[in-house]
Design a protein around this motif. Structure first.
Motif, short mmCIF file in Angstrom:
data_model
loop_
_atom_site.label_atom_id
_atom_site.label_comp_id
_atom_site.label_asym_id
_atom_site.label_seq_id
_atom_site.Cartn_x
_atom_site.Cartn_y
_atom_site.Cartn_z
N GLU A 90 11.57 12.30 2.70
CA GLU A 90 11.09 11.39 3.74
C GLU A 90 11.20 9.94 3.29
OE1 GLU A 90 10.35 14.02 6.75
OE2 GLU A 90 9.89 11.89 6.83
N LYS A 91 10.95 9.70 1.99
CA LYS A 91 11.06 8.34 1.46
C LYS A 91 12.49 7.82 1.57
CE LYS A 91 10.16 5.51 -2.64
NZ LYS A 91 11.40 4.75 -2.49
N LYS A 92 13.46 8.68 1.23
CA LYS A 92 14.86 8.28 1.33
C LYS A 92 15.21 7.91 2.76
CE LYS A 92 16.49 11.12 -2.56
NZ LYS A 92 17.33 12.26 -2.95
N LYS A 93 14.75 8.75 3.71
CA LYS A 93 15.05 8.46 5.11
C LYS A 93 14.34 7.18 5.57
CE LYS A 93 13.88 12.48 6.87
NZ LYS A 93 13.68 13.55 7.87
N PHE A 94 13.11 6.99 5.09
CA PHE A 94 12.35 5.80 5.47
C PHE A 94 13.02 4.53 4.94
CE2 PHE A 94 8.80 3.41 6.83
CZ PHE A 94 8.45 2.55 5.80
N ASP A 95 13.44 4.58 3.65
CA ASP A 95 14.11 3.40 3.08
C ASP A 95 15.43 3.12 3.78
OD1 ASP A 95 13.07 4.16 -0.33
OD2 ASP A 95 12.06 3.13 1.30
N ARG A 119 0.83 -1.21 0.00
CA ARG A 119 0.00 0.00 0.00
C ARG A 119 0.86 1.26 0.00
NH1 ARG A 119 -3.17 -3.27 3.55
NH2 ARG A 119 -2.30 -2.32 5.42
N ILE A 120 1.97 1.22 0.72
CA ILE A 120 2.88 2.37 0.72
C ILE A 120 3.41 2.62 -0.70
CG2 ILE A 120 5.19 3.12 1.43
CD1 ILE A 120 4.63 2.18 4.20
N ARG A 121 3.79 1.53 -1.39
CA ARG A 121 4.32 1.69 -2.75
C ARG A 121 3.25 2.25 -3.69
NH1 ARG A 121 7.68 -2.72 -1.40
NH2 ARG A 121 6.07 -4.27 -1.85
N ALA A 122 1.99 1.87 -3.48
CA ALA A 122 0.92 2.41 -4.32
C ALA A 122 0.78 3.92 -4.11
CB ALA A 122 -0.41 1.70 -4.00
N HIS A 123 0.86 4.36 -2.86
CA HIS A 123 0.80 5.81 -2.57
C HIS A 123 2.00 6.52 -3.19
CE1 HIS A 123 -2.53 6.44 0.42
NE2 HIS A 123 -2.50 5.11 0.38
N GLU A 124 3.17 5.92 -3.07
CA GLU A 124 4.38 6.55 -3.63
C GLU A 124 4.28 6.67 -5.14
OE1 GLU A 124 7.34 3.92 -2.14
OE2 GLU A 124 7.59 4.98 -0.22
N ALA A 125 3.74 5.63 -5.79
CA ALA A 125 3.60 5.66 -7.24
C ALA A 125 2.64 6.75 -7.68
CB ALA A 125 3.13 4.29 -7.75
N GLU A 140 5.48 9.06 10.91
CA GLU A 140 5.56 10.37 10.26
C GLU A 140 5.47 10.24 8.75
OE1 GLU A 140 5.82 12.60 13.77
OE2 GLU A 140 5.51 13.20 11.70
N TYR A 141 6.12 9.24 8.19
CA TYR A 141 6.11 9.06 6.74
C TYR A 141 4.71 8.71 6.23
CZ TYR A 141 7.45 7.30 2.13
OH TYR A 141 7.56 7.09 0.79
N VAL A 142 4.03 7.82 6.92
CA VAL A 142 2.67 7.43 6.54
C VAL A 142 1.73 8.63 6.63
CG1 VAL A 142 0.66 6.10 7.31
CG2 VAL A 142 2.87 4.99 7.06
N CYS A 143 1.85 9.41 7.70
CA CYS A 143 1.02 10.61 7.86
C CYS A 143 1.27 11.60 6.72
CB CYS A 143 1.29 11.25 9.21
SG CYS A 143 0.24 12.69 9.56
N LYS A 144 2.54 11.79 6.35
CA LYS A 144 2.89 12.72 5.28
C LYS A 144 2.35 12.25 3.94
CE LYS A 144 5.12 16.45 3.98
NZ LYS A 144 4.73 17.78 4.48
N LEU A 145 2.45 10.96 3.67
CA LEU A 145 1.95 10.42 2.40
C LEU A 145 0.47 10.73 2.23
CD1 LEU A 145 3.59 6.88 2.00
CD2 LEU A 145 3.88 8.84 0.49
N GLN A 146 -0.31 10.46 3.28
CA GLN A 146 -1.76 10.64 3.17
C GLN A 146 -2.13 12.12 3.16
OE1 GLN A 146 -3.79 6.75 4.85
NE2 GLN A 146 -2.77 7.83 6.49
N GLU A 147 -1.36 12.93 3.86
CA GLU A 147 -1.64 14.36 3.84
C GLU A 147 -1.46 14.93 2.44
OE1 GLU A 147 0.51 16.67 6.71
OE2 GLU A 147 0.36 18.49 5.51
N ILE A 148 -0.38 14.54 1.75
CA ILE A 148 -0.13 15.06 0.40
C ILE A 148 -1.19 14.55 -0.57
CG2 ILE A 148 1.52 15.07 -1.51
CD1 ILE A 148 2.32 16.77 0.89
#
Length: 649
Positions: free
Chosen positions: A130-135, A21-27, A180-188
């Protein structure tokens, strides 16, 4: 079906499906980034190459037409549908301008280029970082964890304790970053709709001043522009309310992740390292698996998954558990281990390693293992009831507060949005709830209690009820009409459902909504439109039973239900619903293309254009006549909004 919500509780499980699901949001964000990049390029071409203006506008129009926003959840509001359709509307308008072939002098740097560049740099760029830091943290966390688990159990106790402390600190840091990363993804994902469309709308507004016939074109476009501004503002307002709810839920889960574990079919699930034995002299290896166990059926499922190898899900293994035994360190050179035996597995027992001693105890308790300790993490939490009740005192509180507001502050700007001081609000509510002091308080003439304290106390009373005023039982049924159907069918559906409420709930809701309709009538002074009141009272009257991101994404539909109640108060509460109106049934709805813009759009929600939905109900060959009758009534419920197709497999 749009993007699936990212639950904060899943950050602690970090399951394979959560990563998908994270990858779908990133895409989707990458697609948005490419779209904005292309849009910026096209906009600059309009400024730099006047001689190629016609070709640049055509390309720009195509870019707008071909892009579509994705949404989180299973449906969109009317405002979001209009925002989605707005890009196609802009594209059509550009084609009309192209037919005129007038040379325009454009000044779009401030209205289009800079806002989109700012959004792309500050928002999408921040997500990339944030993605770079998360990975990076994912790689670090699981590498450190694997290294930690390989420590020999024969090392000195201080060394082991220090190692345990370090891995726990590293894990907490990883969970914090993940939240924090999940929150940021959904906020954007939510923010991009108005952040992208609003600059485009400003760009179109600027075009009118440079055309010889711009005034006439602007008059023709003006009704849609005003409606779209309302759509954008409504979406922005709902976004602000949703964001605060999401942040509150994130903080709750951060404080105690286990208390907010989502209910599902598995008694326990999580990662374990499984020992895989190999022929001599190769020894054995330890492979990380995502394991799931159902206590009722004793079915144990484990799926190999390695975060660092691209996140591919391996072939799963399912077996029936017969026994679970703790492994002591004198029998194996690893800590946190236990054995499980299966009835239908050739290689048994299977040795597994948990991430910590607490994790092992938890697994052993659920698996009925020997030496298991009782841990109460997977027991259902009970909601603590507040002191507020739906009784005579409750009705007195509501009437006193409403009377004071309508007497003293009906024209106050931001009524119900401006909150009072928390300590004063709690003190007033305590006095009102107490039967001894309730009758003594005169809110209409007292100078001790200002209007914002009274409104906040009334909202706090409604939120403190053991069950929301519109009940948990009917929560989902109220949401369904708000997601689909025509304006008339929505009103009819909610009209019917209101009369299914318990009598006291309906009576109190009638009193409250009548008051909110009066507040909305004074919107020119207090600025509290029907939409603003929906944002304030939607979560109060229709709070979900389970706090999840998915439930929070339905807040906008709760707001719509409250708007319908306010706009149609007289019909809903003063008349009985159609006696032939059917009970709502579960349906699956798939949204088609949004219809073209109407010639004239009204400010009221029940006049807005809506999408037409196709409803496909698959029936069995042996469908009964009574089932057919129910479906026919449902067709009467939404006669213009659904096509019902009967067929057999």
């Amino acid at each position: 079906m749009g993007l699936q919500p990212l639950e904060f509780s899943d950050c602690y499980l970090d399951s394979p499906w959560f990563r998908e699901r994270i990858r779908a949001h990133e895409a989707e964000l990458e697609k948005t980034n490419k779209f904005i990049k292309e849009l910026l390029k096209d906009g600059k071409n309009l400024i730099a190459a006047t001689k190629n203006l016609s070709a640049a506008q055509r390309k720009f129009a195509h870019s707008l037409r071909d892009f579509k926003f994705e949404f989180i959840g299973d449906a969109e509001t009317d405002d979001e549908r209009c925002i989605d359709a707005s890009l196609r509307e802009f594209s059509n308008f550009l084609k009309n301008l192209e037919e005129q072939r007038e040379i325009l002098a454009l000044s779009v740097t401030e209205t289009l280029i800079k806002p989109l560049e700012k959004f792309r740099k500050e928002q999408l760029g921040a997500v990339k970082e944030e993605k770079k830091k998360f990975d990076k943290e994912t790689e670090k966390n699981y590498s450190f964890l694997e290294k930690h688990l390989n420590l020999s159990a024969r090392k000195k106790e201080p060394q082991l304790l220090e190692a345990d402390y370090q891995v726990e600190q590293n894990r907490k840091h990883f969970y914090e970053l993940s939240l924090e990363y999940v929150c940021k993804l959904q906020e954007i994902q939510e923010r991009k709709k108005f952040e992208c469309v609003e600059p485009v709308l400003s760009f179109f507004q600027g075009i009118f001043t440079f055309y010889h016939q711009g005034y006439e074109l602007a008059k023709d476009f003006n009704h849609y522009k005003m409606a779209l501004q309302i759509n954008i503002q409504n979406t922005r307002n709902r976004f602000e309310g949703t964001r605060s709810e999401v942040e509150e839920l994130m903080n709750k889960i951060r404080r105690n992740p286990q208390e907010h574990k989502r209910a599902n079919q598995f008694t326990i699930e999580g990662y374990l390292y499984v020992q895989e034995k190999r022929p001599a002299p190769f020894g054995s290896s330890w492979v990380k698996h995502y394991c799931m166990y159902r206590k009722e059926t004793k079915k144990f499922t484990m799926i190999p998954f390695e975060h660092r190898s691209g996140g591919k899900i391996g072939d799963g293994d399912v077996f029936l558990l017969t026994c679970c035994t703790k492994r002591n360190v004198d029998t194996i050179d690893r800590r946190f281990c236990f054995d499980i035996e299966a009835a239908d597995r050739s290689v048994t027992p299977v040795t597994m390693q948990a991430f910590s001693e607490e994790d092992r105890k938890l697994w052993m308790e659920v698996l009925d293992g020997k030496e298991a300790l009782f841990i109460n993490l997977y027991r259902a939490n009970t909601r603590r009831e507040g002191s507020a009740q739906l009784d005579n005192i409750g009705f007195t509180i509501l009437r006193k507060c409403i009377s004071a507001v309508e007497t003293r502050g009906i024209n106050d700007q931001g009524l119900y949005r401006v909150v009072g001081v928390s300590s004063k609000v709690q003190r007033l509510l305590s006095l009102l709830i107490d039967a001894k002091t309730c009758s003594e308080i005169d809110l209409e003439n007292s100078i001790d209690w200002d209007v914002k304290t009274i409104t906040s106390a009334m909202k706090q009373y409604l939120r403190s009820l053991p069950e929301p005023l519109m009940t948990y039982e009917l929560h989902r049924e109220f949401i369904i009409p708000a997601k689909s159907g025509s304006p008339e069918s929505r009103v009819n559906a909610i009209h019917f459902l209101v009369h299914k409420l318990p009598e006291k709930n309906k009576e109190m809701l009638d009193i409250l909504v009548k008051h909110l309709a009066n507040v909305a009538d004074h919107a020119k002074k207090n600025l509290m439109t029907v939409a603003n009141l929906g944002v304030v009272f939607g979560p109060t009257l229709m709070r979900p039973q389970e706090e999840t991101v998915a439930a929070i994404m339905d807040l906008k539909f709760q707001n719509i239900v409250v708007e319908i109640l306010i706009e149609n108060h007289e019909k809903i509460f003063k008349t009985l619903p159609d006696s032939t109106f059917p009970e709502p049934i579960s349906v699956s709805v798939s949204p088609p293309n949004v219809p073209p813009r109407q010639s004239r759009r009204q400010g009221q929600r029940n006049k807005r254009p809506l999408a037409v939905y196709n409803l496909c109900l698959e029936l069995d060959d042996a469908v009964s006549s009574s089932s057919f009758g129910d479906l026919w009534l449902f067709y009467r419920w939404f006669p213009r909004s659904f096509t019902i197709v009967f067929h057999s497999d």
